[in-house]
Enzyme design. Structure first.
Site, PDB file in Angstrom:
ATOM      1  N   ASN A 125     -10.181   0.737   0.172  1.00 22.20           N
ATOM      2  CA  ASN A 125      -9.171   0.668   1.237  1.00 22.20           C
ATOM      3  C   ASN A 125      -9.727   1.121   2.585  1.00 22.20           C
ATOM      4  OD1 ASN A 125      -7.540   0.103  -0.933  1.00 22.20           O
ATOM      5  ND2 ASN A 125      -5.981   1.618  -0.423  1.00 22.20           N
TER       6      ASN A 125
ATOM      7  N   HIS B 236      -7.368  10.208   3.878  1.00 23.14           N
ATOM      8  CA  HIS B 236      -6.962   9.213   4.881  1.00 23.14           C
ATOM      9  C   HIS B 236      -7.225   9.743   6.292  1.00 23.14           C
ATOM     10  CE1 HIS B 236      -4.244   8.076   1.424  1.00 23.14           C
ATOM     11  NE2 HIS B 236      -4.806   6.922   1.701  1.00 23.14           N
ATOM     12  N   GLY B 237      -7.617   8.847   7.184  1.00 21.53           N
ATOM     13  CA  GLY B 237      -7.820   9.235   8.581  1.00 21.53           C
ATOM     14  C   GLY B 237      -9.268   9.567   8.875  1.00 21.53           C
TER      15      GLY B 237
ATOM     16  N   GLU C  96      -1.516   5.741  -8.676  1.00 25.32           N
ATOM     17  CA  GLU C  96      -2.379   6.791  -8.098  1.00 25.32           C
ATOM     18  C   GLU C  96      -2.209   8.071  -8.889  1.00 25.32           C
ATOM     19  OE1 GLU C  96      -2.405   7.418  -3.806  1.00 25.32           O
ATOM     20  OE2 GLU C  96      -2.713   9.566  -4.093  1.00 25.32           O
TER      21      GLU C  96
ATOM     22  N   ASP D 105      -8.558   1.358   6.667  1.00 23.11           N
ATOM     23  CA  ASP D 105      -7.585   1.216   7.758  1.00 23.11           C
ATOM     24  C   ASP D 105      -8.125   1.855   9.042  1.00 23.11           C
ATOM     25  OD1 ASP D 105      -5.390   0.793   9.302  1.00 23.11           O
ATOM     26  OD2 ASP D 105      -3.982   1.940   8.110  1.00 23.11           O
TER      27      ASP D 105
ATOM     28  N   ASP E 206       2.849   4.820  -5.511  1.00 21.94           N
ATOM     29  CA  ASP E 206       2.159   6.089  -5.298  1.00 21.94           C
ATOM     30  C   ASP E 206       3.083   7.232  -5.705  1.00 21.94           C
ATOM     31  OD1 ASP E 206       1.046   8.415  -4.386  1.00 21.94           O
ATOM     32  OD2 ASP E 206       0.684   7.736  -2.339  1.00 21.94           O
TER      33      ASP E 206
ATOM     34  N   ASP F 263       0.849  -1.200   0.000  1.00 19.73           N
ATOM     35  CA  ASP F 263       0.000   0.000   0.000  1.00 19.73           C
ATOM     36  C   ASP F 263       0.888   1.255   0.000  1.00 19.73           C
ATOM     37  OD1 ASP F 263      -2.387   1.481   0.266  1.00 19.73           O
ATOM     38  OD2 ASP F 263      -2.243   1.492   2.462  1.00 19.73           O
TER      39      ASP F 263
ATOM     40  N   ALA G 244     -11.449   5.242   2.716  1.00 18.81           N
ATOM     41  CA  ALA G 244     -12.888   4.918   2.705  1.00 18.81           C
ATOM     42  C   ALA G 244     -13.484   4.767   4.107  1.00 18.81           C
ATOM     43  CB  ALA G 244     -13.141   3.662   1.887  1.00 18.81           C
TER      44      ALA G 244
HETATM   45  P1  13P Z   1      -8.442   5.047   5.836  1.00 17.50           P
HETATM   46  O1  13P Z   1      -7.446   4.885   6.937  1.00 17.50           O
HETATM   47  O2  13P Z   1      -8.999   6.436   5.796  1.00 17.50           O
HETATM   48  O3  13P Z   1      -9.470   3.978   5.883  1.00 17.50           O
HETATM   49  O4  13P Z   1      -7.645   4.884   4.449  1.00 17.50           O
HETATM   50  C1  13P Z   1      -7.019   3.664   4.187  1.00 17.50           C
HETATM   51  C2  13P Z   1      -6.228   3.741   2.935  1.00 17.50           C
HETATM   52  O5  13P Z   1      -6.549   4.429   1.997  1.00 17.50           O
HETATM   53  C3  13P Z   1      -5.027   2.897   2.855  1.00 17.50           C
HETATM   54  O6  13P Z   1      -4.330   3.092   1.667  1.00 17.50           O
HETATM   55  O1  G3H Z   2      -3.010   5.083   3.580  1.00 19.95           O
HETATM   56  C1  G3H Z   2      -2.437   4.915   4.635  1.00 19.95           C
HETATM   57  C2  G3H Z   2      -2.761   3.705   5.453  1.00 19.95           C
HETATM   58  O2  G3H Z   2      -3.793   3.991   6.355  1.00 19.95           O
HETATM   59  C3  G3H Z   2      -1.522   3.212   6.130  1.00 19.95           C
HETATM   60  O3  G3H Z   2      -1.131   4.073   7.129  1.00 19.95           O
HETATM   61  O4  G3H Z   2       1.251   4.545   6.685  1.00 19.95           O
HETATM   62  O5  G3H Z   2       0.292   4.767   8.996  1.00 19.95           O
HETATM   63  O6  G3H Z   2       0.625   2.510   7.976  1.00 19.95           O
HETATM   64  P1  G3H Z   2       0.356   3.977   7.729  1.00 19.95           P
HETATM   65 ZN    ZN Z   3      -4.486   5.062   0.893  1.00 18.02          ZN
END
Ligand code: 13P
Ligand code: G3H
Ligand code: ZN
Length: 284
Positions: free
Chosen positions: A230, A180-181, A134, A232, A104, A82, A210
């Protein structure tokens, strides 16, 4: 079952009109939560490790854990890098058996992003490994982006067509308003832009950031060609909430299994909800 490529699972998803969940993993409990839920839901699944996850756990541990998981799996499993940001990182992942890598290059100008993504794709494809690129800047919710800037960061449909044709990527991550976040308010997605990209690009589209996107927006994005989603933050938050709850209820608890067991159960519920929302349940 051995690991499969991103291209394979997304081709199936395209045929079936659903999206496959790409869940970030950093440790054994997260990995088990993803795999157990994917098995229970009979869903194909994408396990993804960021460069941060690789730094934290180490490539040998991540790949050994995923191999153990895949050997026992009866659903298709992809191991994906990722947000890889260098050629070297992508090559290391290829050497360790990843079946998909993301390059990316979104921080570079279009020509540079194309050149660097194309270089990764040339080697990865020669080894039978899929590549996600991307275009546009997805960024984080903490990035202070004004409304005017927001539009400039979004993926341009004509550039997307050029990027995919020039690089040969198997999937394209698009910037259409997600970040993200955790979101402060409700994210508003540019569906017209997504439709315009879909009309010009033949490969499956990827939605990053997402977590926290309302179910209705996710369904609409899938109807417009998003095939990899995605997640996280939602998993991280479920993990942290459960750990805090255990320690608040039982401050004297010191057995990691009693602390991480409930965290795993909480993550499984989030993953189950996403798999059902994405339409991938029962597709394996
Ligand atoms: P989120 O942490 O906002 O779900 O995004 C995850 C992501 O895009 C990982 O590449
Ligand atoms: O897009 C980012 C993912 O949420 C991964 O986050 O780089 O903190 O592992 P990270
Ligand atoms: Zn991402």
């Amino acid at each position: 079952m051995s690991l499969v490529t991103l291209k394979e699972v997304l081709q199936e998803a395209e045929r079936g009109g659903y999206a496959v969940g790409a869940f970030n993993t950093n440790n054994m409990e997260i990995l088990q939560a993803i795999m157990e839920t994917a098995e229970e839901e009979r869903a194909p699944v994408i396990l993804q490790a960021s460069q941060g996850a690789i730094k934290y756990a180490g490539l040998p541990y991540i790949t050994a854990m995923v191999r153990a998981a895949a050997a026992a799996a009866t659903v298709p499993v992809v191991l994906h890098l990722d947000h890889g940001t260098s050629f070297e990182q992508a090559m290391l992942c290829l050497r360790h058996g990843f079946t998909s890598v993301m390059f990316d290059g979104s921080k570079y100008a279009l020509a540079d992003n194309i050149a660097q993504t194309q270089r990764v794709a040339e080697v990865a494809h020669a080894m039978g490994v899929s590549v996600e690129g991307e275009l546009g800047k997805i960024g984080g919710t903490e990035d202070d982006i004004s409304v005017d800037e927001r539009d400039a960061f979004f993926t341009d449909p004509a550039e997307a067509e050029q990027f995919v044709a020039a690089t040969g990527v198997d999937a394209l991550a698009v910037a259409i308003g997600t970040a993200h976040g955790p979101y402060k308010g409700e994210p508003s997605l540019d569906f017209d832009r997504l439709a315009a990209i879909r009309d010009r690009v033949q490969v499956p589209l990827v939605l990053h950031g997402a977590s926290g996107v309302p179910a209705e927006s996710i369904r609409r994005a899938i109807s417009l060609g998003v095939r990899k989603i995605n997640i996280d933050t939602d998993i991280r938050q479920a993990f942290a909430r459960a750990v805090k709850q255990v320690l608040q209820d039982s401050p004297a608890e010191y057995d990691p299994r009693k602390i991480l067991g409930p965290a795993k159960a909480a993550m499984k519920e989030v993953i189950r909800e996403k798999i059902r929302l994405f339409g991938s349940a029962g597709k394996a």
